[in-house]
Motif scaffolding. Structure first.
Motif, short mmCIF file in Angstrom:
data_model
loop_
_atom_site.label_atom_id
_atom_site.label_comp_id
_atom_site.label_asym_id
_atom_site.label_seq_id
_atom_site.Cartn_x
_atom_site.Cartn_y
_atom_site.Cartn_z
N ALA A 38 15.20 20.74 -16.48
CA ALA A 38 14.38 21.62 -15.93
C ALA A 38 14.75 22.34 -14.61
CB ALA A 38 13.19 20.74 -15.29
N SER A 39 15.88 21.74 -14.01
CA SER A 39 16.39 22.41 -12.61
C SER A 39 17.06 23.61 -13.17
CB SER A 39 17.24 21.51 -11.69
OG SER A 39 18.46 20.93 -12.57
N VAL A 40 17.70 23.37 -14.36
CA VAL A 40 18.42 24.66 -14.80
C VAL A 40 17.83 25.65 -15.28
CG1 VAL A 40 20.55 25.09 -16.31
CG2 VAL A 40 20.73 23.13 -14.88
N MET A 41 16.83 25.21 -16.33
CA MET A 41 16.34 26.05 -17.17
C MET A 41 14.93 26.85 -16.73
SD MET A 41 17.21 24.79 -21.02
CE MET A 41 16.78 23.07 -20.65
N ALA A 42 14.07 25.65 -15.87
CA ALA A 42 12.68 26.05 -15.64
C ALA A 42 12.42 25.41 -14.42
CB ALA A 42 11.82 25.65 -16.92
N PRO A 43 13.14 25.86 -13.36
CA PRO A 43 12.79 25.06 -11.88
C PRO A 43 11.53 25.24 -11.52
CG PRO A 43 14.21 27.20 -11.63
CD PRO A 43 14.13 26.83 -13.32
N GLU A 44 10.58 26.24 -11.98
CA GLU A 44 9.32 26.40 -11.58
C GLU A 44 8.38 25.25 -12.11
OE1 GLU A 44 9.93 28.61 -15.20
OE2 GLU A 44 10.84 28.45 -13.37
N LEU A 45 8.96 24.63 -13.30
CA LEU A 45 8.00 23.57 -14.04
C LEU A 45 8.73 22.19 -13.49
CD1 LEU A 45 7.63 25.03 -17.30
CD2 LEU A 45 6.10 25.22 -15.38
N LEU A 46 9.75 21.95 -12.68
CA LEU A 46 10.28 20.73 -12.46
C LEU A 46 9.43 19.59 -12.12
CD1 LEU A 46 12.64 18.95 -12.12
CD2 LEU A 46 13.01 19.97 -9.82
#
Length: 425
Positions: free
Chosen positions: A205-213
């Motif tokens: 998530a931190s790499v691909m979608a940090p807003e959804l972490l």
């Protein structure tokens, strides 16, 4: 009197009545619920307690411990960390990248962000440090003997990763139907929940979608805690009583030399095959080499205890802090929680179905219950296989057989995450 009024207006109670801060109140209640589940129900307390407390800290108005704007747009804004004022160009750039209007409207040109303690801790997540250190500890606590003794477990662990890719497809389908908007990268990050591996979900998530972490991390660890609830109905639905009663012969004894060579060879092979999986798999195998080499006992004990405990605290608080009211209370979060169930269910079913398929060709049958342990919730998923096996046959002991697919699932989820990060990172 003016001083008293100014003090009252500056309290968090007064701030709760302004704008959309009611969302903070909802998130505080969610934090209380998570604390209840962790402390009273004992659902993954070692991680759920710091995550829940992080949710509480970040949603207390006026606390200023975590600032989303420092990481807006998926990047670390080092200039704001250094105390540079916010510029009009920065706000315009963030608006173009899709950052929430409510977040941008909370600041003005010329404002300087006072960096909070959680902002600093969150750098360990953002830079991929904490998940890798957690994997060193996991490796030091893991015995790969059952996997080495029965290499076919690798196939079972791999099959359980189907939950990751099925969830990716499901997210893309939901997006195509216009129900909830998910980009390909967001769908990939959500899919990793199906690996039942919290640190891998966080890194992905931190790499691909940090807003959804925040939602992804909370979903991953919540469902990991619910493995004993989610898996048994699936296991019973996909197997017959006769299959659950299958007794497997004891595994062979694995030599010390095999256990030392295994982490070295796995690191080299997987790193050459999927380079982006190197940080996770390399750290996992380093921890295991500490355990098995026999010459680094102090390092092994430190990795298993002091280091992993400290990192768990930092990881939990900083991940929980990303679950702010503005970002967490959305249709996407509800969809992520639903997709998390799909991910776990598909992963558990995938392992069971592969074992049933292999039994069509094997003379010495495998108990399909070990297939559900292919998700990498170590050792909880293996214990569930043991419990269900003994319900069908009290003389059945499946724990060590299930540990093979279980630890294979850890490796498999790391590889799957590496593939997805290569494609969408």
């Amino acid at each position: 009197m003016d001083a008293i009024l100014e003090f009252l207006q500056g309290t968090g109670f007064a701030m709760m009545t302004q704008g959309e801060t009611w969302k903070c109140g909802v998130m505080i209640l969610i934090a209380f619920l998570l604390l209840y589940l962790a402390i009273v129900k004992k659902f993954e307390p070692l991680l759920l307690v710091p995550i829940a407390f992080g949710v509480l800290l970040t949603n207390l108005p006026g606390g200023e411990m975590y600032h989303e704007l420092l990481f807006a747009g998926g990047h670390i804004h080092w200039d704001l960390f250094a105390g540079d004022p916010i510029t009009a160009e920065f706000l315009a750039e963030m608006a173009e990248s899709g950052v929430a209007e409510t977040l941008l409207s909370s600041v003005s040109v010329g404002d300087v962000i006072s960096v909070g303690v959680v902002d600093v801790l969150y750098l360990g997540v953002k830079l991929g440090i904490y998940p890798c250190l957690i994997f060193v500890g996991v490796g030091a606590m893991t015995d790969f003997g059952p996997l080495i003794a029965n290499p076919i477990s690798l196939l079972v662990g791999s099959a359980a990763q189907i939950g990751i890719f099925m969830t990716y497809v499901g997210c893309r389908l939901v997006d195509s139907l216009g129900l909830v908007s998910f980009t390909a990268a967001q769908a990939a990050a959500i899919g990793i929940i199906g690996g039942a591996d919290g640190p891998t979900s966080i890194l992905g998530a931190s790499v691909m979608a940090p807003e959804l972490l925040g939602p992804i991390a909370i979903a991953a660890y919540s469902y990991m805690a619910l493995v004993p609830v989610i898996q048994p109905p699936i296991m019973r639905a996909l197997t017959t009583k006769e299959e659950r009663q299958i007794v497997m012969r004891p595994l062979r004894v694995v030599t010390k030399k095999e256990k030392i060579i295994f982490p070295i060879m796995v690191t080299a092979f997987i790193s050459l095959l999927v380079p982006t999986a190197t940080p996770l798999i390399g750290c996992l195998m380093l921890g295991n080499l500490f355990r098995e080499s026999g010459v680094t006992e102090r390092l092994s004990k430190t990795a298993q205890n002091e280091m992993v405990n400290i990192v768990t605290i930092f990881l939990g608080i900083s991940v929980g802090a990303t679950a702010t009211g503005a970002s967490f209370l959305s249709g996407q979060t509800i969809a992520i929680m639903c997709m998390g169930v799909v991910a776990f269910g598909c992963g558990s079913a995938g392992g069971i179905l592969l074992v049933k398929f292999m039994n069509l060709f094997l003379k010495e049958k495998l108990n399909p219950l070990i297939g559900s342990a292919g998700v990498s919730a170590v050792p909880m998923a293996a214990r569930v296989s043991q419990v269900e096996g003994q319900k069908a046959n009290p003389s059945n002991f499946l724990l060590m057989h299930a540990m093979g697919p279980n630890v294979a699932g850890v490796i498999g989820s790391g590889i799957a995450a590496g593939v997805l990060m290569t494609m969408f990172g």
